[in-house]
Write a protein that holds these residues in place. Structure first.
Motif, PDB file in Angstrom:
ATOM      1  N   ASP A 129      10.393 -24.734  44.175  1.00  0.00           N
ATOM      2  CA  ASP A 129      10.484 -24.446  42.746  1.00  0.00           C
ATOM      3  C   ASP A 129       9.569 -25.335  41.917  1.00  0.00           C
ATOM      4  O   ASP A 129       9.329 -25.050  40.739  1.00  0.00           O
ATOM      5  CB  ASP A 129      11.931 -24.537  42.245  1.00  0.00           C
ATOM      6  CG  ASP A 129      12.558 -25.905  42.457  1.00  0.00           C
ATOM      7  OD1 ASP A 129      12.191 -26.575  43.440  1.00  0.00           O
ATOM      8  OD2 ASP A 129      13.432 -26.287  41.659  1.00  0.00           O
ATOM      9  N   VAL A 130       9.001 -26.378  42.523  1.00  0.00           N
ATOM     10  CA  VAL A 130       8.010 -27.191  41.820  1.00  0.00           C
ATOM     11  C   VAL A 130       6.779 -26.367  41.466  1.00  0.00           C
ATOM     12  O   VAL A 130       6.012 -26.721  40.564  1.00  0.00           O
ATOM     13  CB  VAL A 130       7.622 -28.421  42.685  1.00  0.00           C
ATOM     14  CG1 VAL A 130       6.788 -28.002  43.891  1.00  0.00           C
ATOM     15  CG2 VAL A 130       6.891 -29.469  41.858  1.00  0.00           C
ATOM     16  N   LEU A 131       6.600 -25.225  42.139  1.00  0.00           N
ATOM     17  CA  LEU A 131       5.446 -24.356  41.891  1.00  0.00           C
ATOM     18  C   LEU A 131       5.742 -23.258  40.882  1.00  0.00           C
ATOM     19  O   LEU A 131       4.904 -22.383  40.641  1.00  0.00           O
ATOM     20  CB  LEU A 131       4.981 -23.715  43.209  1.00  0.00           C
ATOM     21  CG  LEU A 131       4.613 -24.680  44.325  1.00  0.00           C
ATOM     22  CD1 LEU A 131       4.178 -23.925  45.573  1.00  0.00           C
ATOM     23  CD2 LEU A 131       3.509 -25.627  43.870  1.00  0.00           C
ATOM     24  N   ALA A 132       6.902 -23.280  40.256  1.00  0.00           N
ATOM     25  CA  ALA A 132       7.269 -22.234  39.307  1.00  0.00           C
ATOM     26  C   ALA A 132       6.448 -22.344  38.025  1.00  0.00           C
ATOM     27  O   ALA A 132       6.077 -23.433  37.592  1.00  0.00           O
ATOM     28  CB  ALA A 132       8.755 -22.331  38.974  1.00  0.00           C
ATOM     29  N   ARG A 133       6.199 -21.201  37.400  1.00  0.00           N
ATOM     30  CA  ARG A 133       5.551 -21.192  36.082  1.00  0.00           C
ATOM     31  C   ARG A 133       6.527 -21.680  35.023  1.00  0.00           C
ATOM     32  O   ARG A 133       6.155 -22.377  34.089  1.00  0.00           O
ATOM     33  CB  ARG A 133       5.096 -19.774  35.725  1.00  0.00           C
ATOM     34  CG  ARG A 133       3.988 -19.208  36.602  1.00  0.00           C
ATOM     35  CD  ARG A 133       3.571 -17.827  36.082  1.00  0.00           C
ATOM     36  NE  ARG A 133       4.735 -16.939  35.970  1.00  0.00           N
ATOM     37  CZ  ARG A 133       5.192 -16.174  36.970  1.00  0.00           C
ATOM     38  NH1 ARG A 133       4.578 -16.201  38.128  1.00  0.00           N
ATOM     39  NH2 ARG A 133       6.242 -15.405  36.792  1.00  0.00           N
ATOM     40  N   GLY A 134       7.797 -21.242  35.157  1.00  0.00           N
ATOM     41  CA  GLY A 134       8.813 -21.604  34.179  1.00  0.00           C
ATOM     42  C   GLY A 134       9.532 -20.411  33.606  1.00  0.00           C
ATOM     43  O   GLY A 134      10.584 -20.556  32.973  1.00  0.00           O
ATOM     44  N   ASP A 135       8.976 -19.199  33.825  1.00  0.00           N
ATOM     45  CA  ASP A 135       9.585 -17.995  33.257  1.00  0.00           C
ATOM     46  C   ASP A 135      10.221 -17.089  34.308  1.00  0.00           C
ATOM     47  O   ASP A 135      10.668 -15.984  33.994  1.00  0.00           O
ATOM     48  CB  ASP A 135       8.539 -17.193  32.475  1.00  0.00           C
ATOM     49  CG  ASP A 135       7.368 -16.736  33.350  1.00  0.00           C
ATOM     50  OD1 ASP A 135       7.285 -17.172  34.531  1.00  0.00           O
ATOM     51  OD2 ASP A 135       6.536 -15.952  32.851  1.00  0.00           O
ATOM     52  N   GLU A 136      10.299 -17.553  35.562  1.00  0.00           N
ATOM     53  CA  GLU A 136      10.866 -16.729  36.627  1.00  0.00           C
ATOM     54  C   GLU A 136      12.370 -16.537  36.404  1.00  0.00           C
ATOM     55  O   GLU A 136      13.091 -17.504  36.123  1.00  0.00           O
ATOM     56  CB  GLU A 136      10.630 -17.364  37.998  1.00  0.00           C
ATOM     57  CG  GLU A 136       9.167 -17.418  38.414  1.00  0.00           C
ATOM     58  CD  GLU A 136       8.417 -18.632  37.899  1.00  0.00           C
ATOM     59  OE1 GLU A 136       7.263 -18.858  38.329  1.00  0.00           O
ATOM     60  OE2 GLU A 136       8.985 -19.363  37.054  1.00  0.00           O
ATOM     61  N   PRO A 137      12.872 -15.308  36.518  1.00  0.00           N
ATOM     62  CA  PRO A 137      14.305 -15.056  36.256  1.00  0.00           C
ATOM     63  C   PRO A 137      15.232 -15.740  37.255  1.00  0.00           C
ATOM     64  O   PRO A 137      16.410 -15.947  36.955  1.00  0.00           O
ATOM     65  CB  PRO A 137      14.419 -13.529  36.350  1.00  0.00           C
ATOM     66  CG  PRO A 137      13.226 -13.093  37.142  1.00  0.00           C
ATOM     67  CD  PRO A 137      12.144 -14.070  36.818  1.00  0.00           C
ATOM     68  N   THR A 138      14.732 -16.097  38.434  1.00  0.00           N
ATOM     69  CA  THR A 138      15.567 -16.737  39.455  1.00  0.00           C
ATOM     70  C   THR A 138      15.543 -18.261  39.365  1.00  0.00           C
ATOM     71  O   THR A 138      16.259 -18.937  40.111  1.00  0.00           O
ATOM     72  CB  THR A 138      15.094 -16.320  40.864  1.00  0.00           C
ATOM     73  OG1 THR A 138      13.675 -16.553  40.965  1.00  0.00           O
ATOM     74  CG2 THR A 138      15.371 -14.840  41.115  1.00  0.00           C
ATOM     75  N   LEU A 139      14.754 -18.808  38.461  1.00  0.00           N
ATOM     76  CA  LEU A 139      14.600 -20.265  38.346  1.00  0.00           C
ATOM     77  C   LEU A 139      15.875 -20.890  37.773  1.00  0.00           C
ATOM     78  O   LEU A 139      16.412 -20.426  36.767  1.00  0.00           O
ATOM     79  CB  LEU A 139      13.406 -20.579  37.448  1.00  0.00           C
ATOM     80  CG  LEU A 139      12.872 -22.012  37.447  1.00  0.00           C
ATOM     81  CD1 LEU A 139      12.397 -22.421  38.825  1.00  0.00           C
ATOM     82  CD2 LEU A 139      11.735 -22.133  36.425  1.00  0.00           C
ATOM     83  N   LYS A 140      16.375 -21.943  38.428  1.00  0.00           N
ATOM     84  CA  LYS A 140      17.627 -22.577  38.015  1.00  0.00           C
ATOM     85  C   LYS A 140      17.483 -24.051  37.641  1.00  0.00           C
ATOM     86  O   LYS A 140      18.241 -24.549  36.821  1.00  0.00           O
ATOM     87  CB  LYS A 140      18.667 -22.469  39.147  1.00  0.00           C
ATOM     88  CG  LYS A 140      19.027 -21.053  39.549  1.00  0.00           C
ATOM     89  CD  LYS A 140      19.721 -20.305  38.430  1.00  0.00           C
ATOM     90  CE  LYS A 140      20.108 -18.900  38.870  1.00  0.00           C
ATOM     91  NZ  LYS A 140      20.669 -18.109  37.745  1.00  0.00           N
ATOM     92  N   SER A 141      16.526 -24.754  38.264  1.00  0.00           N
ATOM     93  CA  SER A 141      16.473 -26.213  38.053  1.00  0.00           C
ATOM     94  C   SER A 141      15.033 -26.713  37.987  1.00  0.00           C
ATOM     95  O   SER A 141      14.580 -27.447  38.871  1.00  0.00           O
ATOM     96  CB  SER A 141      17.240 -26.935  39.163  1.00  0.00           C
ATOM     97  OG  SER A 141      16.741 -26.558  40.436  1.00  0.00           O
ATOM     98  N   PRO A 142      14.296 -26.341  36.935  1.00  0.00           N
ATOM     99  CA  PRO A 142      12.885 -26.743  36.861  1.00  0.00           C
ATOM    100  C   PRO A 142      12.648 -28.154  36.346  1.00  0.00           C
ATOM    101  O   PRO A 142      11.580 -28.720  36.577  1.00  0.00           O
ATOM    102  CB  PRO A 142      12.299 -25.720  35.880  1.00  0.00           C
ATOM    103  CG  PRO A 142      13.449 -25.391  34.970  1.00  0.00           C
ATOM    104  CD  PRO A 142      14.679 -25.426  35.843  1.00  0.00           C
TER     105      PRO A 142
END
Length: 364
Positions: A129-142
């Motif tokens: 999740d360190v590679l997430a953009r920030g807008d992913e619906p499955t993202l929980k702990s950025p």
């Protein structure tokens, strides 16, 4: 020689860092694992990460960095897995304190690099999740991972960003991550998982638990979290990939936004702005909910009956494994009852214990 490993999200990433150190560098080299004291509410009922003031018995390493020895203790009502990790693993654990935002974390890293002169520096994230953009619906702990990434991007030292167990945290799928993962660094084996096996008997991390289980050959679908999220356990699950840190930073909008923050409140505010939420808010809300919730009194006979019902329903969903954390919540028990449940199940059905997961039988 000293290796410095930064556990991107704290919690299970710190345990995985110990497995990484043994697998990549062997037992002869000491590792300093820099990590948040940020555990699930099952362990720490106080929302958010703990700072140095939340402990007694810490030892100064640099002006801004404290180590967490086995003899240290969190101040009640806070809890922490770090003293026990320090007692059971052959590495030094240093406290990553986010209280002064990304500038503070950057300063801690710079002091450690100067003090330790490490042979290598790894930033390790289990799941990706360190590679997430920030807008992913499955993202929980950025927040936690973005904060460490932001700081590492500002340190004048070579840092390798490593993603272990792509997709195992359930925030980005392996398919989502495939285009971002770089070269394969290592594939964990049962031998690699052995040093952390005793820790996973009690540590609540689901992602690192699945990482170790897949290193031992477990495959299937594991149901995790309070929401019952299904996680595929595949041949890619025990792998470690290197990722270009600058590319990760350019992708992660929150990490870029918080670079000049000097307080955790500022980091939280930007997380709400960029991602729409802060995981600390989630913990605050869940803490209030747990206060009003009356967990069931532990009863062995009742637990086995409820387990049978859960297993039948899980089997119909194609689930092959689950975690003891998930079972604890499914059976409406609290964190202190998790060990009671675990002992009951392993003693009654040892053939279903796929260390450290619980196997759902294919048939009744």
């Amino acid at each position: 020689m000293t290796r410095l490993i930064v556990a991107a999200g704290g919690g299970g990433d710190a345990v995985a860092a110990a497995m990484l150190a043994a697998a990549l560098y062997g037992d002869s080299e000491r590792a300093v694992i820099l990590t948040y004291a940020w555990d699930r509410l099952l362990i720490d009922p106080v929302p958010g990460p703990r700072g140095p003031a939340d402990f007694t018995g810490l030892e100064p390493l640099t002006p801004a960095v404290w180590t967490v020895p086995a003899e240290s203790r969190p101040n009640a009502p806070a809890g922490s897995t770090l003293p026990r990790l320090a007692a059971e693993l052959p590495h030094s654990f240093a406290l990553l304190d986010p209280g002064q935002g990304a500038e503070g974390v950057t300063r801690q890293l710079e002091e450690l690099v100067t003090h330790l002169q490490p042979t290598s520096i790894d930033l390790l994230d289990v799941g990706g999740d360190v590679l997430a953009r920030g807008d992913e619906p499955t993202l929980k702990s950025p927040l936690a991972d973005s904060l460490t990434l932001s700081a590492c991007g500002q340190v004048n030292a070579p840092i390798s960003l490593l993603v272990a167990g792509p997709g195992l945290d359930g925030e980005l799928s392996h398919e989502d991550l495939q285009g971002m993962l770089g070269p394969l660094v290592h594939t964990f084996t049962a031998e690699d998982a052995e040093p952390i096996s005793p820790v996973l008997e009690w540590h609540p991390s689901e992602a690192t638990g699945m990482l170790a289980a897949t290193a031992r050959g477990v495959r299937g679908t594991c149901e995790v979290r309070d929401a019952g999220l299904p996680i595929p356990l595949t041949d890619e699950s025990p792998t470690v990939h290197e990722v270009d840190l600058e590319e990760a930073l350019s992708r992660n909008e929150l990490a870029r936004a918080i670079m000049s923050t000097t307080t955790l409140d500022q980091v939280e505010a930007l997380s709400r702005e960029v991602c729409g939420f802060s995981e600390i808010d989630y913990e605050r809300n869940k803490t209030l909910w747990l206060k009003d919730r009356r967990p069931a009194k532990f009863n062995a006979e009742s637990a086995l009956i409820q387990l049978a019902q859960f297993e039948a329903e899980a089997r119909s969903r194609g689930v092959t494994h689950t975690t003891f954390r998930h079972l604890t919540e499914v059976l409406n028990l609290n964190g202190s009852q998790r060990d009671d449940l675990r002992r009951l199940l392993i003693n009654n059905r040892p053939e279903q214990y796929s260390t450290p997961l619980w196997r759902i039988p294919a048939t009744i």
